[in-house]
Design an enzyme around this catalytic site. Structure first.
Site, short mmCIF file in Angstrom:
data_model
loop_
_atom_site.label_atom_id
_atom_site.label_comp_id
_atom_site.label_asym_id
_atom_site.label_seq_id
_atom_site.Cartn_x
_atom_site.Cartn_y
_atom_site.Cartn_z
N LYS A 55 -9.87 69.11 -3.15
CA LYS A 55 -10.98 68.75 -2.02
C LYS A 55 -11.02 67.26 -1.81
CE LYS A 55 -13.43 72.68 -2.74
NZ LYS A 55 -12.70 73.33 -3.97
N TYR B 127 -5.80 56.36 3.89
CA TYR B 127 -4.98 55.67 2.86
C TYR B 127 -4.91 56.18 1.52
CZ TYR B 127 -2.46 52.38 -0.07
OH TYR B 127 -1.76 51.76 -1.12
N GLY C 208 -15.14 83.00 -3.60
CA GLY C 208 -16.47 83.62 -3.56
C GLY C 208 -16.64 85.14 -4.27
#
Ligand code: BMP
Length: 225
Positions: free
Chosen positions: A63, A69, A176
């Site tokens: 995530k 960079y 989920g």
């Protein structure tokens, strides 16, 4: 072709991971690894997974949500290990962030998956309200796919309609299912391409049986469509 991406999160050793993979590999579309596995086992150990799964989709889910960079330097060791699919948040925006990551991934024959909304309730506080903006950022960043929640299938439907209207082809991957409450097949029915499923498989006393049951349900749902 299976629509299951197994989330490999909680394992005590890489051998335990490989044992599961050997059991289900012929019956799943791919796997997703994230920080729990990477931090516990180390990047180097996960190379065994890359070597074991053949041509399955192997998604790295950190995530990412940083400046370009830093995201590039974060994915670099995993690219070198052989991973080619990377999840990043979309809310961080394009310029200076996803723009740079997207370019780097493209140059390395790798794919970007953008989180557009999440499966937990708190996603409704901010992310869900900006789903269309995030989808647009994903389009700009040439996203291969999006993460959208199986727990709120209406968002999958809206996202699929929106992407179709824009003529943008992207995969939708939905977590989920199972432990978080959504039924197997429910995300596919709403327009997802894959269901990301962790504990329902990995914590089952019989993972192969769980995978077989889910694949059967998926086939039924796809026949209805
Ligand atoms: P489980 O099926 O055990 O609930 O696992 C779900 C997996 O999907 C986890 O790896 C989690 O990080 C991921 N995930 C999620 O649950 N919700 C999201 O919105 C995005 C995710 O990547």
């Amino acid at each position: 072709m299976s629509r299951i991406i197994v989330a490999l999160d909680r394992f005590d050793s890489i051998d335990e991971v490989l044992k599961l993979v050997d059991m289900v590999n012929a019956y799943v579309a791919g796997y997703k690894i994230g920080l729990p596995l990477i931090l516990r086992q180390g990047v180097a150990a996960t190379k065994k997974l890359v070597e074991r799964v053949g041509d399955k989709i192997l998604v790295v889910d950190m995530k990412l949500a940083d400046i370009g960079y830093i995201m590039i330097e974060t994915v670099r060791p995993l690219l070198e290990t052989g991973y080619r699919y990377f999840i990043a948040h979309g809310f961080i925006g394009y310029r200076g962030a996803l723009e740079e990551l997207s370019l780097f991934l493209r140059e390395n024959d790798a794919k970007l998956i953008v989180v557009a909304a999440m499966s937990h309730q708190g996603s409704q506080e901010i992310m869900d309200k900006h789903m269309y903006d995030i989808l647009d950022i994903g389009i700009e960043a040439d996203a291969w796919g999006y993460v959208l929640p199986a727990t709120r299938p209406e968002l999958i439907k809206k996202a699929r309609t929106y992407l179709d209207e824009k003529g943008y082809e992207a995969k939708i991957l939905s977590p989920g299912i199972g432990a978080q409450g959504a039924e197997p097949g429910s995300a596919l029915r709403s327009g997802a391409d894959y269901e990301i499923i962790g504990r329902m498989i990995t914590e089952s006393t019989n993972p192969l049986e769980a995978v077989t049951m889910i694949n059967k349900r998926h086939e039924e749902v796809l026949m209805e469509k």
